[in-house]
Design an enzyme around this catalytic site. Structure first.
Site, short mmCIF file in Angstrom:
data_model
loop_
_atom_site.label_atom_id
_atom_site.label_comp_id
_atom_site.label_asym_id
_atom_site.label_seq_id
_atom_site.Cartn_x
_atom_site.Cartn_y
_atom_site.Cartn_z
N HIS A 121 34.88 41.64 35.30
CA HIS A 121 35.46 40.46 35.92
C HIS A 121 34.45 39.32 35.73
CE1 HIS A 121 36.81 37.99 39.38
NE2 HIS A 121 37.92 38.72 39.38
N ASP A 198 30.47 47.25 40.94
CA ASP A 198 31.46 46.36 41.54
C ASP A 198 32.69 47.20 41.89
OD1 ASP A 198 33.51 44.61 42.06
OD2 ASP A 198 33.30 43.46 40.21
N GLN A 201 37.80 46.66 42.86
CA GLN A 201 39.09 47.16 42.41
C GLN A 201 39.27 48.65 42.68
OE1 GLN A 201 42.34 45.81 41.74
NE2 GLN A 201 40.82 44.31 41.10
N LYS A 224 41.28 43.11 49.18
CA LYS A 224 41.93 43.97 48.20
C LYS A 224 42.25 45.33 48.80
CE LYS A 224 40.52 41.43 44.28
NZ LYS A 224 39.64 41.30 43.12
N CYS A 362 40.65 36.91 34.89
CA CYS A 362 39.19 36.73 35.05
C CYS A 362 38.42 37.71 34.19
CB CYS A 362 38.76 36.88 36.51
SG CYS A 362 39.45 35.65 37.59
C1 LIG Z 1 38.70 40.63 42.79
C2 LIG Z 1 37.53 41.12 42.08
C3 LIG Z 1 36.28 40.53 42.24
C4 LIG Z 1 36.06 39.31 43.08
O1 LIG Z 1 36.39 39.52 44.39
P1 LIG Z 1 36.44 38.25 45.41
O2 LIG Z 1 37.07 38.81 46.61
O3 LIG Z 1 37.28 37.21 44.73
O4 LIG Z 1 35.06 37.81 45.61
C5 LIG Z 1 35.21 41.07 41.57
N1 LIG Z 1 35.36 42.14 40.76
C6 LIG Z 1 36.55 42.74 40.58
C7 LIG Z 1 36.63 43.94 39.71
C8 LIG Z 1 37.67 42.25 41.23
O5 LIG Z 1 38.85 42.84 41.04
#
Ligand SMILES: *Cc1c(COP(=O)(O)O)cnc(C)c1O
Length: 404
Positions: A121, A198, A201, A224, A362
């Protein structure tokens, strides 16, 4: 027993209409919908406990502080962190990543390597590029293959004693690929590198165990995983969090302030300057409770069923190509119709009440790899149904007819 019709009753928004049609919401990878239990928790906080935390002697402030710290413990338990002070409450995954990237500015020097994956992302690319500009470190990339998987043999070769940090997502938001983070963590540790995963997701689908993973940093966003926007978390191993300098200066993060020298508060407060999203933090806890009540095993099993059903139905459409075909993936389907722009399909689907995302998600480097401007992305959650998928498939067929 998992009963999707009962679960749907928890989500008021799922019964609304969009453009005169029942909403079919397939943009869960951008943000999840909010169950009534979580909405109630927001109302309950503002109706009964609203006060600033950590400062007041008065009852409301103490109650709000207790609720906030209980939420932190809930998050700690969910991710199986060793200590609750290893959980830093942030405004979301992006904030969490920036906090770590900023902290590493003081730990890196020219000639050091940091390794990122091709499936990231933008929020997990740009902060590291900025970090490299500041420090003179090199940014190296683990490439991807046609199935949307990372090429681990190249990763092995990128690692060296110069590697200081590896960061990758647990699950790709654009393709749904589940990355082999266990392997990455083990290999990176062998050369003495830290690893940031990260999990933004991944957390809607699985329950990560940060101690079992032995990961150094793990980040997530509440919105999320059925929680509110504007709140998220950073897990960091205690030793790492102690090593990193504070991110922002302000109230709450200090031990003592004079004009000669300020000393910083202990973890987690060192990284929580200013008044945080108090309601958000508390309600993040409520969202975690909600998802655990349904159960991540049940969620995973049902979403797999939905993914297989949707994949099979969509592939039956002539000229439809799915991007991200790893066997190891979650319920994200990125696709295109031959010679048709994804945006046009998304617009027609919206007229039919179907919410998908179109664009580069993104993750422009992935789109560049495939040589496409973007995809149509249907990301499925545990409250979606096979009937909704049928609606999506009919909608895509209709769009194809209208646009070709
Ligand atoms: C949505 C997302 C982000 C960013 O999350 P925010 O809530 O917008 O800060 C980062 N990495 C991944 C894989 C995402 O899906």
């Amino acid at each position: 027993m998992f009963n999707v019709q009962d679960i749907r009753k928890d989500f008021p928004i799922l019964s609304r209409k969009v453009n005169g049609k029942p909403l079919a919401y397939f943009d869960n990878a951008a943000t999840s919908q909010t169950p009534q239990q979580v909405i109630d928790a927001i109302v309950d906080y503002y109706a009964n406990y609203n006060a600033n935390i950590h400062r007041g002697v008065h009852t409301l402030s103490q109650e709000a502080t207790d609720l906030y710290e209980q939420a932190r413990q809930k998050i700690q338990a969910h991710f199986n962190a060793k200590f609750s002070h290893e959980i830093i409450l942030t405004s979301g995954a992006t904030h969490s990543i920036n906090l770590v990237a900023n902290g590493f500015s003081s730990l890196l020097k020219k000639g050091d390597d940091i390794i990122v994956s091709a499936l990231e992302h933008h929020s997990n690319i740009v902060p590291w590029q900025m970090l490299c500009e500041r420090t003179g470190a090199n940014l190296k990339v683990i490439p991807m293959n046609e199935d949307g998987e990372l090429v681990m043999s190249v990763f092995d070769n990128l690692l060296s004693k110069n590697t200081k940090l590896v960061f990758l997502n647990h699950i790709s938001n654009a393709l749904g690929t589940i990355n082999p983070i266990e392997y990455v963590i083990e290999k990176a540790h062998q050369v003495g590198s830290a690893v940031l995963v990260d999990g933004a997701q991944a957390c809607p689908h699985i329950k990560p165990d940060v101690q079992a993973l032995d990961v150094d940093f793990y980040v997530a966003s509440a919105h999320k995983m059925c929680g509110p926007t504007g709140v998220g978390m950073l897990y960091g191993k205690e030793a790492w969090l102690n090593k990193l300098p504070p991110y922002q200066g302000g109230g709450e993060m200090i031990a003592e302030v004079t004009f000669e020298k300020t000393t910083y508060a202990d973890l987690p407060h060192k990284f929580e300057a200013g008044t945080p999203n108090i309601a958000g933090g508390i309600v993040f806890g409520a969202a975690i409770d909600y998802m655990n009540n349904i159960g991540f095993d049940a969620i995973a099993a049902y979403e797999k069923e939905l993914l297989d059903y949707a994949t099979q139905k969509l592939l039956a459409i002539d000229g439809l190509k799915i991007y991200g075909t790893s066997k190891n993936k979650t319920s994200v389907i990125s696709f295109n119709l031959e010679n048709i722009h994804p945006y046009d399909v998304g617009t027609i689907l919206d007229k039919l009440g179907i919410a998908v995302r179109t664009g580069h998600h993104c993750a422009q480097p992935i789109m560049d790899y495939y040589g496409i401007p973007g995809t149509i992305r249907a990301s499925l959650a545990f409250y979606n149904t096979k009937e909704e998928i049928d609606t999506l498939v009919e909608g895509v067929k209709k769009a194809k007819m209208m646009l070709s």
